[in-house]
Design a protein around this motif. Structure first.
Motif, PDB file in Angstrom:
ATOM      1  N   LEU A 334       0.930  -1.243  -0.136  1.00 20.34           N
ATOM      2  CA  LEU A 334      -0.036   0.039  -0.040  1.00 20.34           C
ATOM      3  C   LEU A 334       0.792   1.272  -0.005  1.00 20.34           C
ATOM      4  O   LEU A 334       2.004   1.282   0.710  1.00 20.34           O
ATOM      5  CB  LEU A 334      -0.800   0.138   1.376  1.00 20.34           C
ATOM      6  N   LYS A 335       0.313   2.431  -0.558  1.00 21.30           N
ATOM      7  CA  LYS A 335       0.920   3.486  -0.472  1.00 21.30           C
ATOM      8  C   LYS A 335       0.729   4.113   0.769  1.00 21.30           C
ATOM      9  O   LYS A 335      -0.694   4.336   1.019  1.00 21.30           O
ATOM     10  CB  LYS A 335       0.723   4.741  -1.408  1.00 21.30           C
ATOM     11  N   ALA A 336       1.588   4.624   1.713  1.00 21.14           N
ATOM     12  CA  ALA A 336       1.383   5.412   3.246  1.00 21.14           C
ATOM     13  C   ALA A 336       1.916   6.447   3.330  1.00 21.14           C
ATOM     14  O   ALA A 336       3.073   6.591   2.884  1.00 21.14           O
ATOM     15  CB  ALA A 336       1.344   4.123   4.064  1.00 21.14           C
ATOM     16  N   ALA A 337       1.381   7.289   4.338  1.00 17.16           N
ATOM     17  CA  ALA A 337       2.038   8.725   4.840  1.00 17.16           C
ATOM     18  C   ALA A 337       2.104   8.462   6.283  1.00 17.16           C
ATOM     19  O   ALA A 337       1.023   8.072   6.820  1.00 17.16           O
ATOM     20  CB  ALA A 337       1.389   9.873   4.213  1.00 17.16           C
ATOM     21  N   TYR A 338       3.329   8.897   6.761  1.00 17.04           N
ATOM     22  CA  TYR A 338       3.386   8.681   8.194  1.00 17.04           C
ATOM     23  C   TYR A 338       3.314  10.025   8.677  1.00 17.04           C
ATOM     24  O   TYR A 338       4.220  11.061   8.382  1.00 17.04           O
ATOM     25  CB  TYR A 338       4.667   8.114   8.717  1.00 17.04           C
ATOM     26  N   GLN A 339       2.553  10.292   9.722  1.00 16.30           N
ATOM     27  CA  GLN A 339       2.297  11.525  10.351  1.00 16.30           C
ATOM     28  C   GLN A 339       3.285  11.505  11.819  1.00 16.30           C
ATOM     29  O   GLN A 339       2.851  10.681  12.759  1.00 16.30           O
ATOM     30  CB  GLN A 339       1.064  11.914  10.730  1.00 16.30           C
ATOM     31  N   ASP A 340       4.269  12.552  11.978  1.00 14.57           N
ATOM     32  CA  ASP A 340       5.028  12.304  13.021  1.00 14.57           C
ATOM     33  C   ASP A 340       4.367  12.879  14.135  1.00 14.57           C
ATOM     34  O   ASP A 340       3.968  13.915  14.315  1.00 14.57           O
ATOM     35  CB  ASP A 340       6.349  13.184  12.980  1.00 14.57           C
ATOM     36  N   PRO A 341       4.245  11.968  15.233  1.00 12.83           N
ATOM     37  CA  PRO A 341       3.479  12.659  16.544  1.00 12.83           C
ATOM     38  C   PRO A 341       4.486  13.499  17.207  1.00 12.83           C
ATOM     39  O   PRO A 341       5.860  13.293  17.132  1.00 12.83           O
ATOM     40  CB  PRO A 341       3.274  11.479  17.662  1.00 12.83           C
ATOM     41  N   CYS A 342       4.095  14.958  17.443  1.00 12.34           N
ATOM     42  CA  CYS A 342       5.074  15.953  17.974  1.00 12.34           C
ATOM     43  C   CYS A 342       5.618  15.497  19.319  1.00 12.34           C
ATOM     44  O   CYS A 342       7.157  15.664  19.319  1.00 12.34           O
ATOM     45  CB  CYS A 342       4.309  17.084  18.479  1.00 12.34           C
ATOM     46  N   HIS A 343       5.424  14.683  20.098  1.00 11.02           N
ATOM     47  CA  HIS A 343       6.036  14.039  21.367  1.00 11.02           C
ATOM     48  C   HIS A 343       6.734  13.209  21.164  1.00 11.02           C
ATOM     49  O   HIS A 343       7.669  12.451  21.774  1.00 11.02           O
ATOM     50  CB  HIS A 343       4.903  13.862  22.609  1.00 11.02           C
ATOM     51  N   LEU A 344       6.866  12.395  19.774  1.00 11.60           N
ATOM     52  CA  LEU A 344       7.831  11.331  19.419  1.00 11.60           C
ATOM     53  C   LEU A 344       8.935  12.146  18.621  1.00 11.60           C
ATOM     54  O   LEU A 344      10.194  12.033  18.943  1.00 11.60           O
ATOM     55  CB  LEU A 344       7.189  10.420  18.478  1.00 11.60           C
ATOM     56  N   ALA A 345       8.660  13.099  17.637  1.00  9.12           N
ATOM     57  CA  ALA A 345       9.591  13.525  16.891  1.00  9.12           C
ATOM     58  C   ALA A 345      10.268  14.693  17.754  1.00  9.12           C
ATOM     59  O   ALA A 345      11.675  14.815  17.543  1.00  9.12           O
ATOM     60  CB  ALA A 345       8.900  14.160  15.462  1.00  9.12           C
ATOM     61  N   HIS A 346       9.698  15.536  17.957  1.00  8.30           N
ATOM     62  CA  HIS A 346      10.333  16.741  18.807  1.00  8.30           C
ATOM     63  C   HIS A 346      10.840  16.452  20.275  1.00  8.30           C
ATOM     64  O   HIS A 346      11.684  16.858  20.659  1.00  8.30           O
ATOM     65  CB  HIS A 346       9.385  18.078  18.900  1.00  8.30           C
ATOM     66  N   ALA A 371       5.119  17.111   7.780  1.00  9.04           N
ATOM     67  CA  ALA A 371       4.751  15.731   8.240  1.00  9.04           C
ATOM     68  C   ALA A 371       5.109  15.773  10.044  1.00  9.04           C
ATOM     69  O   ALA A 371       4.424  15.188  10.623  1.00  9.04           O
ATOM     70  CB  ALA A 371       5.553  14.598   7.927  1.00  9.04           C
ATOM     71  N   ASP A 372       5.951  16.707  10.373  1.00  2.00           N
ATOM     72  CA  ASP A 372       6.328  16.885  11.822  1.00  2.00           C
ATOM     73  C   ASP A 372       5.462  18.145  12.478  1.00  2.00           C
ATOM     74  O   ASP A 372       5.831  18.515  13.605  1.00  2.00           O
ATOM     75  CB  ASP A 372       7.826  16.688  12.187  1.00  2.00           C
ATOM     76  N   GLN A 373       4.550  18.511  11.748  1.00  4.15           N
ATOM     77  CA  GLN A 373       3.840  19.865  12.150  1.00  4.15           C
ATOM     78  C   GLN A 373       2.541  19.099  12.855  1.00  4.15           C
ATOM     79  O   GLN A 373       1.991  18.162  12.547  1.00  4.15           O
ATOM     80  CB  GLN A 373       3.282  20.813  11.112  1.00  4.15           C
ATOM     81  N   CYS A 374       2.395  19.718  14.112  1.00  7.15           N
ATOM     82  CA  CYS A 374       1.208  19.323  14.878  1.00  7.15           C
ATOM     83  C   CYS A 374      -0.064  18.972  14.211  1.00  7.15           C
ATOM     84  O   CYS A 374      -0.469  19.975  13.186  1.00  7.15           O
ATOM     85  CB  CYS A 374       1.127  20.201  16.387  1.00  7.15           C
ATOM     86  N   CYS A 375      -0.926  18.108  14.660  1.00  8.97           N
ATOM     87  CA  CYS A 375      -2.266  18.057  13.792  1.00  8.97           C
ATOM     88  C   CYS A 375      -3.230  18.825  14.843  1.00  8.97           C
ATOM     89  O   CYS A 375      -4.279  18.829  14.349  1.00  8.97           O
ATOM     90  CB  CYS A 375      -2.706  16.555  13.832  1.00  8.97           C
ATOM     91  N   GLY A 376      -2.768  19.302  15.765  1.00 13.81           N
ATOM     92  CA  GLY A 376      -3.871  19.998  16.820  1.00 13.81           C
ATOM     93  C   GLY A 376      -4.357  19.292  17.949  1.00 13.81           C
ATOM     94  O   GLY A 376      -5.212  19.792  18.634  1.00 13.81           O
ATOM     95  N   SER A 377      -4.210  18.122  17.998  1.00 11.79           N
ATOM     96  CA  SER A 377      -4.648  17.075  18.978  1.00 11.79           C
ATOM     97  C   SER A 377      -4.137  17.633  20.347  1.00 11.79           C
ATOM     98  O   SER A 377      -4.930  18.047  21.258  1.00 11.79           O
ATOM     99  CB  SER A 377      -4.373  15.841  18.755  1.00 11.79           C
ATOM    100  N   ALA A 378      -2.843  17.742  20.588  1.00 10.89           N
ATOM    101  CA  ALA A 378      -2.039  18.143  21.645  1.00 10.89           C
ATOM    102  C   ALA A 378      -2.714  17.939  23.110  1.00 10.89           C
ATOM    103  O   ALA A 378      -3.091  18.608  23.844  1.00 10.89           O
ATOM    104  CB  ALA A 378      -1.898  19.578  21.518  1.00 10.89           C
ATOM    105  N   GLY A 379      -2.881  16.668  23.374  1.00 14.89           N
ATOM    106  CA  GLY A 379      -3.713  16.413  24.569  1.00 14.89           C
ATOM    107  C   GLY A 379      -5.150  16.515  24.630  1.00 14.89           C
ATOM    108  O   GLY A 379      -5.663  16.219  23.857  1.00 14.89           O
ATOM    109  N   SER A 380      -5.391  17.752  25.535  1.00 13.67           N
ATOM    110  CA  SER A 380      -6.789  17.960  25.803  1.00 13.67           C
ATOM    111  C   SER A 380      -6.862  19.337  24.908  1.00 13.67           C
ATOM    112  O   SER A 380      -8.006  20.107  25.114  1.00 13.67           O
ATOM    113  CB  SER A 380      -7.319  18.180  27.107  1.00 13.67           C
TER     114      SER A 380
END
Ligand code: SF4
Ligand code: SF4
Length: 443
Positions: A334-346, A371-380
């Motif tokens: 499959l073709k896939a894209a990986y989103q870096d979680p901030c607290h894993l990458a940074h 890919a290493d920019q936050c998705c806006g989730s950020a805990g709560s």
């Protein structure tokens, strides 16, 4: 720069700035001078900051926030509404740390500032009540987490959720966006598995303690089971030690550092053991805080044990990659894209390991922009700053839409929920999975 730009360089590099007024900060969580002094005000972090990009204001940039924290610490600015607003808007994503050439430990500054806010600023009473219930009395107490989850499950399964959504009530209350972010509660909670040991398959290659997580134990039990299966398939004996508790990440990020410290002490007592080669987590947000227990307990008598604990913590992706993945029985074409979680990458500087694992199972990885920019989730954050979080999520979905990925993979449950909500917002059906879930499919 906006009109509320602080005077560039006004903080200076003079330690005496902190002695010129009466500080509004006090106690063990007052930032040390060294934390401020590393910032040379160069501004190289600004365009890496999601809130600066979204709002275009210096006060919502890393440099602007460091400036404000220092001014409050020096007694020149009050802990008032403006200060709290700009600090609350920070995602604590730590992209600024990666961008900073000077090595500023921004996460330590903002989390200490939030602890000071929590101690010295009076939020409106509904916010105080909700924050106190959630951070002090529910999280960190597995019985209350389970009770809250059962109530939520009743809401989700009884038809009340369908009714609330269809009737327009949620929209009327302005809660439809937030409500849509809630995870589906599990039938069986992972708390039942605490205290169990799962034997390795084949030759024993390592023995680990699994940190199960609190919200993960009521809403992502399947992910924890998948983590155990993948580890045991790879010759790892997995213990889920009794006495472990929530990692304290959400509390530390929100300024409840005393609660986070209590949890850190419990986890150290339960899981720091010479028998274990590593303490493994599948949640990037938890891992980042577990690895930071040394800082959290820097004034504690057990500081050395906290450092030893932190040194043993591994994200499951880094642990598996360094162990060497046993050849899985099938691959995924499959073709896939990986989103870096901030607290894993940074937060943990783990970037290549999850990608390498995904390539090992045949996925064709396509890099999305930012890919290493936050998705806006950020805990709560997606609950407390919902509007800004959705703006940041929409930018992320635009980046994802530039790829031809048939699968989005990440390594943190919060990111998974947020990206799934993003898929719904743009009307796409592309699945969003955790690295471990994808590996599990191949064994
Ligand atoms: S942690 Fe993230 S949101 Fe906060 S200042 Fe740094 S880059 Fe901006
Ligand atoms: S890049 Fe680092 S040194 Fe430069 S302004 Fe940002 S935090 Fe300060």
């Amino acid at each position: 720069m906006s009109s509320d730009t602080p005077t560039a360089g006004a903080a200076g590099h003079d330690r005496h700035v902190l002695e010129m007024g009466e500080s509004h900060f006090a106690g063990p969580d007052r930032p040390s001078w060294d934390l401020y002094a590393t910032c040379v005000h160069c501004g190289l972090c600004l365009n890496h900051c999601p809130t600066y990009r979204a709002l275009g204001m210096e006060m919502d940039s890393p440099r602007g926030r460091i400036y404000q924290v220092l001014q409050v610490d020096a007694g020149r600015l009050p802990i008032g509404d403006s200060f709290v607003t700009h600090i609350d808007r920070c995602l604590d994503c730590r992209a600024c740390e990666t961008a900073c050439p000077s090595g500023v430990q921004y996460g330590h500054i903002v989390e200490r500032a939030r602890a000071q806010i929590e101690q010295h600023y009076k939020r409106p009473w509904p916010a105080r009540l909700v924050r106190s219930i959630f951070f002090r009395h529910v999280l960190g107490n597995p019985v209350r987490v389970a009770t809250t989850a059962r109530l939520l499950r009743l809401y989700q399964r009884s038809g009340a959720q369908r009714l609330a959504r269809a009737s327009g009530l949620l929209r009327l209350l302005g809660m439809s966006e937030v409500e849509a972010l809630q995870p589906t509660i599990d039938d069986h909670f992972f708390f039942d598995q605490i205290g169990k040991v799962f034997p390795a398959e084949g030759e024993l290659r390592a023995r680990v303690a699994l940190h199960a997580g609190c919200i993960a134990s009521v809403a992502f039990s399947a992910l924890n089971h998948a983590t155990i299966r993948v580890l045991t398939k790879n010759g790892v004996e997995v213990w889920v030690p009794p006495g472990q508790n929530c990692c304290g990440a959400l509390q530390a990020h929100a300024g409840f550092r005393e609660e986070a410290r209590r949890l850190a002490r419990e986890n150290i007592a339960a899981m720091l053991d010479d028998r274990f080669d590593a303490i493994v987590t599948n949640a990037a947000g938890c891992g980042s805080t577990l690895k930071d227990y040394g800082d959290l307990l820097h004034e504690d008598a057990r500081h050395e044990r906290a450092e030893a604990f932190a040194g043993k913590v591994k994200d499951v992706t880094e642990f598996l990659q360094h162990l060497g993945l046993r050849q899985p029985t099938r691959t995924l074409n499959l073709k896939a894209a990986y989103q870096d979680p901030c607290h894993l990458a940074h937060g943990q500087r783990v970037r290549s390991e999850p990608r390498d694992l995904l390539r090992r199972i045949g996925l064709k990885l396509e890099e999305m922009p930012n890919a290493d920019q936050c998705c806006g989730s950020a805990g709560s954050y997606n609950v407390t700053q919902n509007e800004l979080s959705m703006k940041i999520l929409d930018a992320k979905m635009k980046d994802i839409a530039t790829t031809s990925a048939e699968l989005i993979v990440t390594a943190n449950v919060g990111c998974m929920l947020q990206l799934r909500a993003g898929m719904k917002r743009i009307g796409r059906l592309t699945p969003v999975k955790h690295v471990v879930e994808v590996l599990d499919e191949c064994y």
